[in-house]
Every structure is written in structure tokens, then in C-alpha cells.
Scaffold this active site. Structure first.
Site, PDB file in Angstrom:
ATOM      1  N   PRO A   2       0.826  -1.206   0.000  1.00  0.00           N
ATOM      2  CA  PRO A   2       0.000   0.000   0.000  1.00  0.00           C
ATOM      3  C   PRO A   2       0.862   1.258   0.000  1.00  0.00           C
ATOM      4  O   PRO A   2       1.916   1.308   0.633  1.00  0.00           O
ATOM      5  CB  PRO A   2      -0.797  -0.121   1.300  1.00  0.00           C
ATOM      6  N   GLU A   3       0.405   2.275  -0.718  1.00  0.00           N
ATOM      7  CA  GLU A   3       1.112   3.547  -0.757  1.00  0.00           C
ATOM      8  C   GLU A   3       0.377   4.553   0.125  1.00  0.00           C
ATOM      9  O   GLU A   3      -0.554   4.194   0.849  1.00  0.00           O
ATOM     10  CB  GLU A   3       1.257   4.004  -2.212  1.00  0.00           C
ATOM     11  N   LYS A  61       4.278   6.038   3.907  1.00  0.00           N
ATOM     12  CA  LYS A  61       3.576   4.748   3.913  1.00  0.00           C
ATOM     13  C   LYS A  61       3.642   4.057   5.267  1.00  0.00           C
ATOM     14  O   LYS A  61       3.244   2.903   5.390  1.00  0.00           O
ATOM     15  CB  LYS A  61       4.182   3.844   2.835  1.00  0.00           C
ATOM     16  N   ARG A 271      10.378  -4.243 -11.008  1.00  0.00           N
ATOM     17  CA  ARG A 271       8.978  -3.909 -11.234  1.00  0.00           C
ATOM     18  C   ARG A 271       8.783  -3.479 -12.682  1.00  0.00           C
ATOM     19  O   ARG A 271       9.631  -3.706 -13.525  1.00  0.00           O
ATOM     20  CB  ARG A 271       8.565  -2.786 -10.271  1.00  0.00           C
TER      21      ARG A 271
END
EC number: 3.2.2.23
Length: 289
Positions: A2-3, A61, A271
Site C-alpha cells: 500500500p502507498e 507509507k 517492477r
């Protein structure tokens, strides 16, 4: 992982539904959930029991609960799949429940984590630039949503970075809260390719990028964050829907909302990066000395 918007959604839920409650009992149901608390489960249970949740805080975060009267922080690492759920005690335990707090409000605060990458730990609070932070979070920079965020100072730091701009804004010691999703969205809005060298960008362009990051994360927050599966939820178990508004991230081969060119995907570290080849042209020189 999660950001900022997803973590802020959880923080707001905890502020509304858990703050002010005292912890009556603690159950640790999986040892990996407290692996970051090196003193073990008995110590964590002892430190939590009887404490009151005074506030729910966040930097970038990173999420933590301030506990009183001990004056320590319960740092919550959500990892890839961690959820903080406020539930009536009569609700059946979730399949991947890892830690359960019984609160004097009559509710449970439950940490559910399918992939077990997340966990809890207790950290002393230290003062950094007038803000009390868990010691384990003290090195993290302010984020663009922070009222004390100093845009010009961050621009100055970025102007001194001889690295790709995407890599620079993902560095949580430079600016926090931005992960892969919102990096790609911010770069798309500012019309900057992620492989541009940070020091090659003008100050106005860097201001535009950081302003875009603030805007895109604010919009995501208004929509409950970005949820690509059922694992990103708020304290009531509800998913966000900003993924429907993404312009670049995850949009490979779909038309750019601005110019119509197909969005392309490129490898970035371990990524992927998504960008518009027309609005965000690839820089000629990509090598870094």
C-alpha cells in the site's frame, strides 16, 4: 505494498473507530506477525495490555498508533496484504487473522495478513523536526500531503541527484509516500519519463512533478485508495476504487488519455514502469556514470 493514500485511509478509520479505546487483551496468533518486535510475543502483549490508543499517525507509507500512558508507538507494517479491521467480537475470526486486540469499547481490532509480510512492533518515540516519530521511522522524509512538507527543499535535493527521477522520488528518505503506482501517475501528469536524470530537470519541472504527486494522491485518497484485489481495504473491509481512474500505471497498450498513443510498459528494477511514449519521450542518454 500500500502507498500513502491506502495507508491514510486506514489511519483515518483507526482514528475514528479505535482511538480513545483501552486495550483489555491481546492475542498473537502467528509468530511472523511480530517478528520485527525482537523481544517476542510476551513482551508485546505485556506492553500493549492496559494501554489506551491515543492517536493514529502516519508518515508516508508508515503507520503507527500512539499508546498512552507508555508514550510509545505501535508500528503497523501492512506489507503486501495486511489489513487493520475493527470488528464486533461476535464476528467469526478471519482465516488469516494474526493478532487480535480486545478493546474496552466492545470492539476487536484485528490484524489480518494473508501473505504474512506485514507485522507489528513497538518503538520508542523520538522528536524529529518538531514531530514525534517512532524511532524506526525517524529516517523517513515528510510526504507531499504533510502540512509541513517543504517543496523547495525537496526540489533542491532532487536537483542534486545523479540518478533517474523515478528512482529518486521512490527514495523514502528524499520524499515519502510515493510508490510505483503514484510515481508513474505523477510522472505521466508532469510529462516526464521516469528515466530522466533528476539533476537534468529544471526547478519548475520538479515543482510540477511534486505538485502532481500531491494532486494524484489527494484524488486517490478521496476515492479510498487503489485496490487491485480484495487485500487493500479500510477498517470496515471496503476496497478503494482509484484504480478505475489510473492514466498510466497498469494501462499497457491502452490509449493515453491525453494524446491517444498506446501506453507502454518497461522494466524498472524488479517492477514495471508505465508511460506514454509521445507525452513522456524516452531520454536519449540513459546511462549513469
Amino acid at each position: 505494498m500500500p502507498e500513502l493514500p491506502e495507508v491514510e485511509v486506514v489511519r483515518r478509520g483507526l482514528q475514528s473507530h479505535a482511538v480513545g479505546a483501552a486495550i483489555e487483551a491481546v492475542e498473537v496468533l502467528h509468530p511472523r506477525a511480530i517478528r520485527r518486535h525482537i523481544l517476542g510475543s510476551e513482551d508485546l502483549i505485556g506492553q500493549l495490555t492496559g494501554q489506551t490508543i491515543a492517536s493514529a499517525e502516519r508518515r508516508g507509507k508508515y503507520l503507527w498508533l500512539v499508546l498512552e500512558p507508555a508514550g510509545v508507538g505501535l508500528v503497523v507494517h501492512l506489507g503486501m496484504s495486511g489489513q487493520m479491521l475493527v470488528q464486533p467480537p461476535t464476528v467469526d475470526w478471519e482465516k488469516h487473522l494474526r493478532i487480535r486486540l480486545a478493546l474496552d469499547s466492545g470492539a476487536d481490532l484485528r490484524f489480518v495478513d494473508q501473505r504474512t509480510f506485514g507485522g507489528w512492533s513497538i518503538s520508542p518515540l523520538v522528536e524529529v523536526d518538531g514531530t514525534m516519530l517512532p524511532e524506526s521511522v525517524a529516517h523517513i522524509a515528510r510526504d507531499p500531503m504533510d502540512a509541513a512538507f517543504d517543496l523547495e527543499s525537496v526540489v533542491k535535493v532532487l536537483r542534486g541527484k545523479h540518478t533517474e527521477i523515478k528512482r529518486a522520488i521512490l527514495d523514502q528518505t528524499v520524499v515519502s509516500g510515493i510508490g510505483n503506482i503514484y510515481a508513474d501517475e505523477s510522472l505521466w501528469r508532469a510529462k516526464i519519463h521516469g528515466n530522466r536524470i533528476a539533476e537534468s530537470l529544471t526547478r519548475p519541472k520538479l515543482r510540477e512533478l511534486l505538485t502532481a504527486a500531491h494532486s494524484v494522491m489527494g484524488e486517490a485518497l478521496d476515492q479510498g485508495g487503489t485496490s487491485f484485489d480484495a487485500l487493500y481495504v479500510n477498517v470496515n473491509g471496503e476496497s478503494g476504487y482509484f484504480d478505475r481512474s489510473l492514466s498510466a500505471y497498469g494501462q499497457e497498450n491502452l490509449p493515453c488519455p491525453r494524446c491517444g498513443a498506446p501506453i507502454k510498459r518497461e522494466k524498472f528494477m524488479n517492477r514495471s514502469s508505465f508511460s506514454c511514449p509521445r507525452c513522456q519521450p524516452t531520454p536519449r542518454a540513459r546511462r549513469i556514470a
